[in-house]
Enzyme design. Structure first.
Site, mmCIF file in Angstrom:
data_model
loop_
_atom_site.group_PDB
_atom_site.id
_atom_site.type_symbol
_atom_site.label_atom_id
_atom_site.label_comp_id
_atom_site.label_asym_id
_atom_site.label_seq_id
_atom_site.Cartn_x
_atom_site.Cartn_y
_atom_site.Cartn_z
ATOM 1 N N SER A 21 0.874 -1.170 0.000
ATOM 2 C CA SER A 21 0.000 0.000 0.000
ATOM 3 C C SER A 21 0.918 1.229 0.000
ATOM 4 O O SER A 21 2.103 1.101 -0.282
ATOM 5 C CB SER A 21 -1.000 -0.088 1.145
ATOM 6 O OG SER A 21 -0.563 0.600 2.244
ATOM 7 N N LYS A 72 -4.345 9.966 -7.044
ATOM 8 C CA LYS A 72 -4.600 8.814 -6.184
ATOM 9 C C LYS A 72 -6.075 8.478 -6.315
ATOM 10 O O LYS A 72 -6.944 9.170 -5.774
ATOM 11 C CB LYS A 72 -4.239 9.104 -4.735
ATOM 12 C CG LYS A 72 -4.437 7.865 -3.875
ATOM 13 C CD LYS A 72 -3.878 8.018 -2.490
ATOM 14 C CE LYS A 72 -3.842 6.692 -1.753
ATOM 15 N NZ LYS A 72 -5.105 5.969 -1.715
ATOM 16 N N ASP A 81 -9.613 6.819 -5.859
ATOM 17 C CA ASP A 81 -10.277 6.339 -4.654
ATOM 18 C C ASP A 81 -11.143 5.133 -4.994
ATOM 19 O O ASP A 81 -12.356 5.234 -5.117
ATOM 20 C CB ASP A 81 -11.105 7.469 -4.042
ATOM 21 C CG ASP A 81 -11.355 7.236 -2.574
ATOM 22 O OD1 ASP A 81 -10.816 6.252 -2.030
ATOM 23 O OD2 ASP A 81 -12.093 8.025 -1.968
ATOM 24 N N TYR A 83 -2.022 1.536 -13.166
ATOM 25 C CA TYR A 83 -0.956 2.386 -12.636
ATOM 26 C C TYR A 83 0.352 1.635 -12.362
ATOM 27 O O TYR A 83 1.255 2.168 -11.728
ATOM 28 C CB TYR A 83 -1.402 3.173 -11.406
ATOM 29 C CG TYR A 83 -1.970 2.336 -10.261
ATOM 30 C CD1 TYR A 83 -1.220 1.346 -9.648
ATOM 31 C CD2 TYR A 83 -3.253 2.581 -9.779
ATOM 32 C CE1 TYR A 83 -1.724 0.600 -8.604
ATOM 33 C CE2 TYR A 83 -3.778 1.835 -8.732
ATOM 34 C CZ TYR A 83 -3.007 0.847 -8.149
ATOM 35 O OH TYR A 83 -3.515 0.107 -7.118
ATOM 36 N N LYS A 92 -2.185 13.400 0.367
ATOM 37 C CA LYS A 92 -3.637 13.459 0.389
ATOM 38 C C LYS A 92 -4.161 14.895 0.274
ATOM 39 O O LYS A 92 -3.460 15.844 0.629
ATOM 40 C CB LYS A 92 -4.175 12.851 1.698
ATOM 41 C CG LYS A 92 -3.829 11.392 1.897
ATOM 42 C CD LYS A 92 -4.466 10.526 0.871
ATOM 43 C CE LYS A 92 -5.549 9.583 1.261
ATOM 44 N NZ LYS A 92 -5.800 9.070 2.530
ATOM 45 N N CYS A 110 -47.050 10.887 11.046
ATOM 46 C CA CYS A 110 -46.560 11.067 9.680
ATOM 47 C C CYS A 110 -46.708 12.540 9.292
ATOM 48 O O CYS A 110 -47.791 13.117 9.437
ATOM 49 C CB CYS A 110 -47.354 10.186 8.725
ATOM 50 S SG CYS A 110 -47.010 10.546 6.996
ATOM 51 N N CYS A 156 -44.483 5.100 8.131
ATOM 52 C CA CYS A 156 -45.905 5.385 8.045
ATOM 53 C C CYS A 156 -46.521 4.158 7.402
ATOM 54 O O CYS A 156 -46.066 3.711 6.349
ATOM 55 C CB CYS A 156 -46.144 6.609 7.167
ATOM 56 S SG CYS A 156 -47.900 6.857 6.825
HETATM 57 S S1 IVH Z 1 0.744 2.409 -6.659
HETATM 58 C C1 IVH Z 1 3.597 -0.080 -4.481
HETATM 59 N N1 IVH Z 1 -0.643 4.330 -7.793
HETATM 60 O O1 IVH Z 1 -3.712 3.453 -3.117
HETATM 61 C C2 IVH Z 1 2.646 0.979 -4.828
HETATM 62 N N2 IVH Z 1 -1.621 3.148 -6.003
HETATM 63 O O2 IVH Z 1 -2.982 3.530 -0.358
HETATM 64 C C3 IVH Z 1 1.259 0.523 -4.784
HETATM 65 N N3 IVH Z 1 -3.889 3.882 -5.442
HETATM 66 O O3 IVH Z 1 -3.528 -0.010 -2.710
HETATM 67 C C4 IVH Z 1 0.255 1.258 -5.450
HETATM 68 N N4 IVH Z 1 -4.028 5.451 -6.968
HETATM 69 O O4 IVH Z 1 -5.259 0.939 -4.374
HETATM 70 C C5 IVH Z 1 -0.604 3.385 -6.842
HETATM 71 N N5 IVH Z 1 -1.751 6.056 -8.873
HETATM 72 C C6 IVH Z 1 -1.720 5.102 -7.941
HETATM 73 C C7 IVH Z 1 -2.813 4.882 -7.082
HETATM 74 C C8 IVH Z 1 -2.719 3.892 -6.118
HETATM 75 C C9 IVH Z 1 -4.655 4.842 -6.002
HETATM 76 C C10 IVH Z 1 -4.314 3.051 -4.311
HETATM 77 C C11 IVH Z 1 -4.004 1.580 -4.444
HETATM 78 C C12 IVH Z 1 -3.217 1.241 -3.229
HETATM 79 C C13 IVH Z 1 -3.607 2.341 -2.293
HETATM 80 C C14 IVH Z 1 -2.572 2.551 -1.233
#
Ligand code: IVH
Length: 680
Positions: A84, A117, A119, A227, A316, A410, A428
């Site tokens: 992650s 990033k 979501d 990605y 973030k 109601c 109701c």
């Molecule tokens: S790279 C080793 N690239 O963020 C790197 N992750 O918080 C692993 N995510 O599990 C991920 N956008 O689901 C990467 N441009 C991006 C991303 C991304 C969203 C998510 C992904 C990961 C999570 C970690």
């Protein structure tokens, strides 16, 4: 043989065409043909494959709607651990990351791949010889779950990579998500059905991907962005991550166009700011930017912590929050009588939009917040989409302020409210409460139900108030009031003609839409489809038992109870009969149904070993003739059909006085000839 080759050629041709149009539509967002033309191509391919099943391959677009429901998800050991990302919550934390990286690598001449990033949910796609073989979730990073069937339903994901110059095994990483507009549409539909809403697109995507039945996933509109790219086999991938993303795009994968290669801090800060300001305009949700060291060999030098790579960081965005004052709480009544509280507050700007109301979901939530009138409240647009009240600042509560309590009556019809069975919702239960009646009428004419064009929510309100439409059948009787309608304010002959025409046209309706339109509690489109697939014609449902319902995969206890109660009620049955009497024509799904059948809506059980047909053929035959094949004998059973060596069912049927038929008598009853029984 030659003939077969020609067919195969045609099949291949169609597959390529369909995948090309998938790509135009889902990746480039620039379709070349209409949905209808696309459907025709797919239908043609389906037909050819059905006639020539030996030609079906796992990469055929027909395999996207995939297969039977799973019992459970299988585990999958990832070839590389799925990490992650570490977070930076502000610029200071991002600076710390940069400083560390510069120090460890001993240089500041470093390129960064900067990306949104997303979501959503991380997935891993494994291609062998260019064919998608396994798709899995991240799980704990080492072991995930196999979701190949579900992933195949996402049309922007290639099932086959066309380029020949790819390694034997290729691993593509990316995010599955739902576009904001598709999320809003899904939730709107769920709200209309009083089904629980998804809190944000991420949850909706997760809920849709973790379905054991891929058909449900197929109906949810999921998307994918790649990605990352790796391989366990020899490969000539670029040493630049950014170039790998470009390569993925070339291979046909969707890759975010917001990506940028940057090499200094100022540009990255600017990039972060720009994306934060423009995130509203993206079709999908992002909650930050990911900054990755671009060169793969530098990444390797930095290596990994237990859970996160040291060469990347997720910086973030600040969540969109605002503080305001609660003025009122509005209680609205849904079409099933559920009372929903909504907070009304001093207008505030939040992530670019002015808002003055937010959902409070239900009364448990109001209690949890300990909400008082005049409170200072914190509003958050969760996922930038639905504003909600997340917190009350108790220190700022004005003295003597009154606590918000659930209404006893109601707000629309004044009748006493009751707690629903789940104890959360307040209801109701006056079935003639105007809010409920209007809600049901609006549902009945809505797009996924009768889809009556020109009869929208406003007109339903008006026709209800003025007494023209009080129930479903009144809609189809409007034509008798044509002259009166024409004389109404804001109406004319032309608009009335148009309206009456679209009402007439709506009368030919697919079976599942008909079921859906009835507004049975807990029966959304998906359950309506299940009912339609398993119980036809509609009369079969009139005598359905809870056991029959529970035998359907995808129908659980609560839903079965609700459907059973609905059809037990004489008023509901009469309502359907009245509707059918207005010459509504239900279109039963492709499989033909014999109209006048001696076993229409009859419950039939088989016992013993069948000699004239297989069990499946028997069930199919019963279904085709409009009956219901059930497993056990009860007093509601109409016929017991007996094969060789019958079991205890025969004794039970005898004791209950149920009609008993031999296989031949059963076939004779239907008028089916013995040899060709299953396909007459
Ligand atoms: S790279 C080793 N690239 O963020 C790197 N992750 O918080 C692993 N995510 O599990 C991920 N956008 O689901 C990467 N441009 C991006 C991303 C991304 C969203 C998510 C992904 C990961 C999570 C970690």
């Amino acid at each position: 043989m030659e003939q077969k080759e020609k067919i195969l050629e045609k099949i291949k041709n169609l597959r390529e065409k369909i995948e090309y149009h998938n790509y135009r539509y889902y990746v480039l967002d620039d379709p070349e043909i209409s949905d209808h033309e696309y459907d025709l191509l797919l239908k043609e391919l389906e037909k050819l494959e059905k006639e020539n099943p030996e030609f079906i391959t796992p990469d055929s677009p027909t395999q996207r709607i995939g297969g039977e429901p799973l019992k459970k998800f299988e585990n999958y050991i990832h070839p590389f651990k799925m990490y992650s990302l570490a977070n930076a919550m502000n610029e200071g934390e991002f600076n710390q990351f940069l400083t560390r990286v510069y120090k460890e690598l001993g240089t500041e001449k470093i390129n960064f791949s900067c990306e949104p990033k997303f979501d959503g949910l991380a997935v891993e796609l494994i291609y062998r010889n260019g064919i998608l073989q396994v798709a899995s979730t991240r799980g704990n990073g080492e072991i995930g779950e196999v979701i190949t069937q579900n992933i195949k339903t996402i049309k922007s994901i290639p099932l086959k990579i066309k380029n020949n110059n790819i390694p034997e095994e290729m691993i593509v990483y990316g995010e599955v998500l739902m576009f904001k507009k598709d999320f809003l549409e899904l939730n709107k539909e769920r709200e209309e059905n009083e089904e629980p809403l998804f809190a944000n697109p991420r949850n909706a995507a997760a809920g849709s991907l973790r379905q054991l039945d891929p058909k449900i996933t197929a109906r949810r509109k999921l998307r994918f962005f790649a990605y990352g790219l790796k391989s366990t086999s020899p490969n000539n991938f670029s040493n630049s991550h950014y170039e790998r993303l470009n390569y993925l795009k070339e291979l046909g994968f969707p890759v975010s166009e917001e990506r940028k290669k940057l090499s200094n801090k100022e540009d990255i800060v600017k990039y972060h700011q720009q994306l934060e300001n423009s995130r509203e305009n993206l079709p999908y949700e992002i909650d930050g930017v990911v900054i990755k060291i671009d060169e793969i060999n530098l990444q390797e030098i930095l290596g990994y912590d237990a859970k996160t790579p040291k060469w990347a960081i997720a910086w973030k965005f600040k969540p969109a929050k605002a503080t305001t004052i609660l003025k009122e709480v509005e209680f609205s009544v849904g079409r099933q009588g559920t009372i929903t509280p909504t907070a009304i507050f001093e207008p505030v700007f939040l992530a670019g939009a002015k808002i003055s109301r937010a959902t409070l979901h239900n009364f448990d939530e109001v209690k949890r917040l300990d909400l008082h009138y005049g409170d200072t409240i914190v509003i958050e647009r969760s996922g930038e989409v639905i504003p909600k009240v997340v917190e009350v600042i108790k220190e700022k509560r004005p003295p003597n302020s009154k606590v918000v309590i659930p209404p006893e009556k109601c707000p629309v019809c004044g009748s006493t409210l009751f707690k629903s069975l789940d104890k959360v919702a307040l209801r109701c239960i006056n079935s003639s409460c105007p809010a409920i009646v209007k809600g049901r009428l609006k549902h009945f004419v809505s797009r996924n139900a009768f889809n009556i064009e020109g009869l929208g929510e406003e007109l339903i309100e008006r026709f209800y108030e003025e007494g023209y439409i009080k129930n479903f059948t009144d809609i189809f009787r409007l034509k008798n009031k044509k002259d009166t309608l024409i004389s109404l304010d804001r109406f004319g002959e032309k608009s009335v003609n148009n309206l009456l025409n679209s009402i007439e046209n709506s009368k030919k309706i697919e079976y599942f839409r008909f079921i859906y339109s009835l507004g049975i509690p807990y029966v959304g489109e998906e359950t309506a489809r299940l009912l339609a697939e398993n119980f036809s014609p509609i009369e079969t449902l009139f005598t359905i038992s809870k056991e029959n319902l529970l035998s359907i995969y995808g129908i659980g206890e609560t839903v079965a109870e609700s459907i059973y109660e609905y059809f037990k009620n004489e008023n509901n049955k009469n309502l359907i009969k009245e509707l059918l009497a207005t010459n509504i024509e239900i279109k039963y799904n492709n499989k033909e149904i014999v109209e006048h059948s001696p076993i229409k809506a009859k419950k039939i059980v088989f016992t013993g070993k069948a000699t004239n047909f297989t069990r499946e053929e028997f069930e199919e035959l019963v279904r085709k003739y409009g009956g219901l094949a059930t497993d056990s004998v009860s007093k509601n059973t109409d016929y017991l059909v007996v094969g060789e060596n019958p079991g205890s069912k025969l004794e039970k049927a005898k004791s209950l006085g149920i009609k008993i038929l031999s296989e031949q008598e059963f076939l004779d009853l239907l008028g089916v000839k013995n040899e060709s029984n299953s396909n007459t």
